[in-house]
Design an enzyme around this catalytic site. Structure first.
Site, PDB file in Angstrom:
ATOM      1  N   ALA A   6       0.868  -1.193   0.000  1.00  0.00           N
ATOM      2  CA  ALA A   6       0.000   0.000   0.000  1.00  0.00           C
ATOM      3  C   ALA A   6       0.904   1.242   0.000  1.00  0.00           C
ATOM      4  CB  ALA A   6      -0.970   0.005   1.177  1.00  0.00           C
ATOM      5  N   LEU A   7       1.849   1.243  -0.916  1.00  0.00           N
ATOM      6  CA  LEU A   7       2.894   2.270  -0.916  1.00  0.00           C
ATOM      7  C   LEU A   7       2.324   3.647  -1.265  1.00  0.00           C
ATOM      8  CD1 LEU A   7       5.779   0.294  -2.692  1.00  0.00           C
ATOM      9  CD2 LEU A   7       5.119   0.299  -0.278  1.00  0.00           C
ATOM     10  N   HIS A  65       6.494   6.230   1.412  1.00  0.00           N
ATOM     11  CA  HIS A  65       7.365   5.140   0.956  1.00  0.00           C
ATOM     12  C   HIS A  65       8.255   5.611  -0.197  1.00  0.00           C
ATOM     13  CE1 HIS A  65       4.081   2.571   2.759  1.00  0.00           C
ATOM     14  NE2 HIS A  65       5.148   2.035   3.291  1.00  0.00           N
ATOM     15  N   LYS A 104       8.248   8.137  10.956  1.00  0.00           N
ATOM     16  CA  LYS A 104       6.879   8.233  11.455  1.00  0.00           C
ATOM     17  C   LYS A 104       6.654   7.187  12.539  1.00  0.00           C
ATOM     18  CE  LYS A 104       2.077   7.837  10.279  1.00  0.00           C
ATOM     19  NZ  LYS A 104       1.856   6.495  10.821  1.00  0.00           N
ATOM     20  N   GLN A 161       9.219   2.103  16.470  1.00  0.00           N
ATOM     21  CA  GLN A 161       9.704   0.971  15.668  1.00  0.00           C
ATOM     22  C   GLN A 161      11.176   1.180  15.288  1.00  0.00           C
ATOM     23  OE1 GLN A 161       7.525  -1.127  12.342  1.00  0.00           O
ATOM     24  NE2 GLN A 161       8.696   0.265  11.083  1.00  0.00           N
ATOM     25  N   SER A 182      -0.026   7.886   5.713  1.00  0.00           N
ATOM     26  CA  SER A 182       0.001   6.513   6.223  1.00  0.00           C
ATOM     27  C   SER A 182      -0.916   5.662   5.361  1.00  0.00           C
ATOM     28  CB  SER A 182      -0.515   6.525   7.669  1.00  0.00           C
ATOM     29  OG  SER A 182      -1.052   5.277   8.032  1.00  0.00           O
TER      30      SER A 182
HETATM   31  O1  PAF Z   1       6.781  -0.279   9.043  1.00  0.00           O
HETATM   32  C1  PAF Z   1       6.347  -1.260   8.417  1.00  0.00           C
HETATM   33  O2  PAF Z   1       5.800  -1.128   7.324  1.00  0.00           O
HETATM   34  C2  PAF Z   1       6.510  -2.651   9.001  1.00  0.00           C
HETATM   35  O3  PAF Z   1       6.378  -2.631  10.378  1.00  0.00           O
HETATM   36  C3  PAF Z   1       7.808  -3.343   8.588  1.00  0.00           C
HETATM   37  C4  PAF Z   1       9.036  -2.604   9.106  1.00  0.00           C
HETATM   38  C5  PAF Z   1       7.887  -3.426   7.071  1.00  0.00           C
HETATM   39  C6  PAF Z   1       7.860  -4.761   9.148  1.00  0.00           C
HETATM   40  O4  PAF Z   1       6.795  -5.531   8.689  1.00  0.00           O
END
Ligand code: PAF
Length: 283
Positions: free
Chosen positions: A30-31, A35, A150, A154, A186
């Site tokens: 879903a870029l 991205h 964002k 993570q 997002s």
């Molecule tokens: O941020 C994301 O899109 C996901 O958490 C990742 C890092 C690709 C891991 O599935």
């Protein structure tokens, strides 16, 4: 661009990049424009000679909520086109069967940074992220990997994983891309109704207001109360959390603390059944 699905095909596609800079961009598809920034940064880092590898894998292990997984947007052909347009060399789109053995029993769990913010609200989420990213690192063996800032928590957790597990990989964080109204781009924005889309920029506006008040000397307690009030005034929202943490340790700042930096003011808010996250760093 070579499109590969199996680990064996991936290994074959990477043979000619041995010894060259290899930059990985892990995604769940879903870029969008955010991205695209990651892909462009990856291309810059790799240079003409290096390789950019993009993975698209909707990782079931990191979803703590089945309906979030089921409704996660997917646009395979548009995604592939964007990768091509941004100069990707190898696009890896494994199936869940290819990624995980049915009786897999290994975990990769971070135990400090993942205890607050989204980690406290989404049990198992970051263990799922660490597992899949560790696997991708092992499969692709990149020199570099690119992630969006964002997902601040993570990125912090993945940096810790790289440090503590000695991956010889440099991680690069790319700033959040926003719409002109401030809404952080997002994949989940697609699921907002037109009305929710007009209201959602209010989340970032509330965080910015709170950050400005904190920077001007307001306490953590007053700042959180201010942000909660502003978010609650947005129709149809439900707060999952609003927190202020130290931007390095991600541990909560005491209620009466003022002007301690670097701080992170972060929130997760439900707009109907869509959960959006955002943050402001106070440096
Ligand atoms: O941020 C994301 O899109 C996901 O958490 C990742 C890092 C690709 C891991 O599935």
């Amino acid at each position: 661009m070579r499109r590969v699905i199996t680990k064996r095909e991936l290994r074959a596609a990477l043979v000619s990049s041995k010894g060259k800079r290899r930059v990985l961009v892990p995604t769940m598809g879903a870029l969008h424009a955010g991205h695209a920034e990651l892909l462009r940064r990856a291309r810059d880092l790799a240079g003409e000679d290096g390789y950019v590898v993009v993975s698209i894998f909707l990782n079931p292990v990191q979803f703590d909520n089945a309906s979030d997984l089921d409704t996660y947007p997917q646009h395979r052909e548009d995604d592939a086109q964007l990768c091509e347009d941004c100069g990707t060399d190898v696009l890896f789109t494994p199936t869940a069967q290819e990624m995980y053995c049915p009786d897999r029993s290994m975990v990769v769990e971070e135990t400090q940074l993942s205890q607050t913010l989204c980690g406290a609200k989404r049990p198992g989420h970051f263990a799922g992220v660490c597992l899949v990213v560790a696997k991708l690192f092992n499969m692709v063996q990149p020199t570099d990997a690119v992630f969006g800032k964002k997902d601040f928590q993570q990125l912090a957790i993945l940096r810790r994983m790289v440090r503590d597990l000695d991956y010889p990989i440099t991680l690069h964080g790319v700033p959040t891309v926003r719409e002109s109204n401030g809404l952080a781009i997002s994949s989940r924005n697609e699921r907002l109704s037109p009305e929710q889309r007009t209201l959602a920029p209010g989340l970032y506006a509330a965080l910015q207001q709170g950050a400005a008040s904190y920077a001007a000397g307001q306490s953590v307690r007053e700042t959180l109360a201010e942000v909660e009030k502003l978010v609650q005034a947005i129709p149809g929202t439900r707060i999952d959390y609003v927190e202020m943490v130290h931007a390095g340790t991600l541990q909560p700042l005491g209620a009466e603390v003022r002007q301690e930096k670097p701080a992170l003011l972060a929130a997760a808010v439900w707009f109907g059944d869509v959960r959006l996250i955002d943050h402001v760093e106070i440096l």
